[in-house]
Design an enzyme around this catalytic site. Structure first.
Site, PDB file in Angstrom:
ATOM      1  N   GLU A  49      36.237  31.082 -11.630  1.00 53.20           N
ATOM      2  CA  GLU A  49      36.071  32.365 -10.937  1.00 53.20           C
ATOM      3  C   GLU A  49      34.631  32.868 -11.061  1.00 53.20           C
ATOM      4  O   GLU A  49      34.088  33.421 -10.115  1.00 53.20           O
ATOM      5  CB  GLU A  49      37.060  33.417 -11.462  1.00 53.20           C
ATOM      6  CG  GLU A  49      38.498  33.185 -11.042  1.00 53.20           C
ATOM      7  CD  GLU A  49      38.718  33.243  -9.530  1.00 53.20           C
ATOM      8  OE1 GLU A  49      37.865  33.779  -8.794  1.00 53.20           O
ATOM      9  OE2 GLU A  49      39.748  32.719  -9.067  1.00 53.20           O
ATOM     10  N   TYR A 132      38.115  41.994 -10.325  1.00 52.09           N
ATOM     11  CA  TYR A 132      38.728  40.870  -9.609  1.00 52.09           C
ATOM     12  C   TYR A 132      38.989  39.711 -10.559  1.00 52.09           C
ATOM     13  O   TYR A 132      40.086  39.143 -10.598  1.00 52.09           O
ATOM     14  CB  TYR A 132      37.827  40.423  -8.445  1.00 52.09           C
ATOM     15  CG  TYR A 132      38.324  39.160  -7.805  1.00 52.09           C
ATOM     16  CD1 TYR A 132      39.365  39.196  -6.889  1.00 52.09           C
ATOM     17  CD2 TYR A 132      37.800  37.920  -8.157  1.00 52.09           C
ATOM     18  CE1 TYR A 132      39.871  38.037  -6.324  1.00 52.09           C
ATOM     19  CE2 TYR A 132      38.279  36.747  -7.604  1.00 52.09           C
ATOM     20  CZ  TYR A 132      39.321  36.813  -6.686  1.00 52.09           C
ATOM     21  OH  TYR A 132      39.821  35.665  -6.152  1.00 52.09           O
ATOM     22  N   ASP A 150      40.382  40.327  -3.119  1.00 53.65           N
ATOM     23  CA  ASP A 150      38.992  40.159  -2.678  1.00 53.65           C
ATOM     24  C   ASP A 150      38.964  40.320  -1.157  1.00 53.65           C
ATOM     25  O   ASP A 150      39.965  40.737  -0.551  1.00 53.65           O
ATOM     26  CB  ASP A 150      38.428  38.808  -3.134  1.00 53.65           C
ATOM     27  CG  ASP A 150      39.145  37.638  -2.478  1.00 53.65           C
ATOM     28  OD1 ASP A 150      40.115  37.872  -1.726  1.00 53.65           O
ATOM     29  OD2 ASP A 150      38.731  36.487  -2.708  1.00 53.65           O
TER      30      ASP A 150
END
Ligand code: SF4
Length: 363
Positions: A49, A132, A150
């Site tokens: 990520e 996120y 997102d």
């Protein structure tokens, strides 16, 4: 409860079932993923990520594999010399991410015995992890029902429910809908299914509605104009600048403010200290060294200026006055009840409101 919310409740089970069924069959095979139905390794989820912020899957894959070969777990990365990591990162850009990667690995190794915390709030406290990424790790690695939202997920949700409010004003509504859709069972697979749907089927242009697993309940498809969602504010064509506001309170509950330079945007007005506002910058928090620890407010503050839109991540901390002044040596401490006495522009009023709410919520 609005009509849309009632519809979400009714539709969500059906959508979730269809999406997870589709994911079981067609999930993308990515080197950081576990097979559907099994929890993923938090180290892999976190590393991927961070690498994927502002970078494509194709560009990230070889870097991810190389990192995993050299530093197979968080303790190995925590022990790595920063320079080695920066060299291995070369080509991915935004080096602050690599620096935060090492900082975060060290904190997890030192303060958490080499084990990632399991919930999103605790993950948010780690260097370089924003809302996120925290939600993604909590959902995908630990099965927590966190809404992972997102731009791709916003687009899918705006289409599923034909949300008419334009972006960016629609963001809170889209987040609420995303949270209402997030299932208690297999939330990680659901989050990844949404990611895959946004990346491969419900694409910005020419969405492939004919093979979409949630086509039956999709309102934008029923209307015949899915590509026009999410609606956009005409003003939203402006470039987006991003930064972090450091909302700092002292032992008396006063807020640290500083004066902006006389020349330039909002010249001479007061502000909450923070990082520079950069075009194309990230919403991941940029935090100062030597002051903290910082906690990050989940929803960023958005504001539209004449020539750009601004999205500010708000991070907050409680410190002794002396320590806080390192952030703004010329700063002043303002009592919350006296904020109206200061020349705060609207965007900073929003930051103060968000910061105060977070501090009060913390007791
Ligand atoms: S039916 Fe079309 S617009 Fe609706 S979610 Fe699927 S791909 Fe997107």
């Amino acid at each position: 409860m609005t009509k849309t919310h009632i519809a979400v409740r009714q539709d969500s089970r059906r959508h979730v079932r269809a999406l997870i069924g589709w994911f079981d069959q067609f999930a993308r095979t990515l080197p950081w993923r576990a097979p559907p139905g099994t929890p993923a390794d938090p180290y892999r989820v976190w590393l991927s990520e961070i690498m994927l912020q502002q970078t494509t899957v194709a560009a990230v894959t070889p870097y991810f594999q190389e990192f995993l070969k050299r530093w197979p777990d968080i303790n190995a990365l925590a022990a790595a010399p920063l320079d080695d990591v920066l060299v291995a990162w070369q080509g991915l850009g935004y080096y602050a991410r690599a620096r935060n990667l090492v900082k975060c690995a060290k904190v997890v190794a030192r303060d958490h015995g080499g084990v990632f915390p399991r919930d999103a709030q605790a993950l948010l406290q780690l260097p370089g992890i924003g809302p996120y990424t925290a939600a993604a790790i909590a959902a995908i690695a630990f099965g927590r029902p966190e809404a992972v939202v997102d731009g791709n997920v916003e687009r899918v949700i705006a289409r599923l429910y034909a949300v008419e409010a334009p972006l960016p004003a629609a963001k809170p509504e889209l987040r609420r809908l995303a949270a209402a859709l997030t299932p208690g069972k297999r939330p990680g697979d659901y989050a990844q299914a949404m990611m895959d749907l946004g990346a491969t089927i419900c694409t910005p242009r020419n969405p492939k509605c004919a093979i979409c697993p949630v086509a039956d309940g999709c309102r934008a498809r029923a209307r015949g104009d899915p590509e026009t969602y999410p609606r956009r504010d005409r003003r939203a064509n402006k470039p987006v600048r991003r930064g972090t506001a450091w909302f700092t309170v002292n032992e008396k509950g006063e807020i640290l403010l500083r004066r902006r330079p006389e020349k330039g945007l909002l010249g001479g007005m007061m502000e909450v200290p923070g990082s520079p506002w950069r075009e194309g910058g990230s919403l991941e928090p940029a935090l100062p060294e030597g002051v903290g620890p910082w906690r990050v407010v989940a929803a960023p503050v958005a504001h539209v200026f004449t020539h750009f839109r601004l999205e500010l991540t708000v991070a907050w901390t409680r410190v002794r006055a002396k320590e806080g002044e390192k952030l703004a040596p010329e700063g002043v401490w303002a009592a919350p009840a006296r904020l109206a006495d200061y020349a705060l522009p609207s965007v900073m009023k929003k930051v103060c409101a968000a910061g105060l709410k977070a501090v009060e919520g913390d007791g």
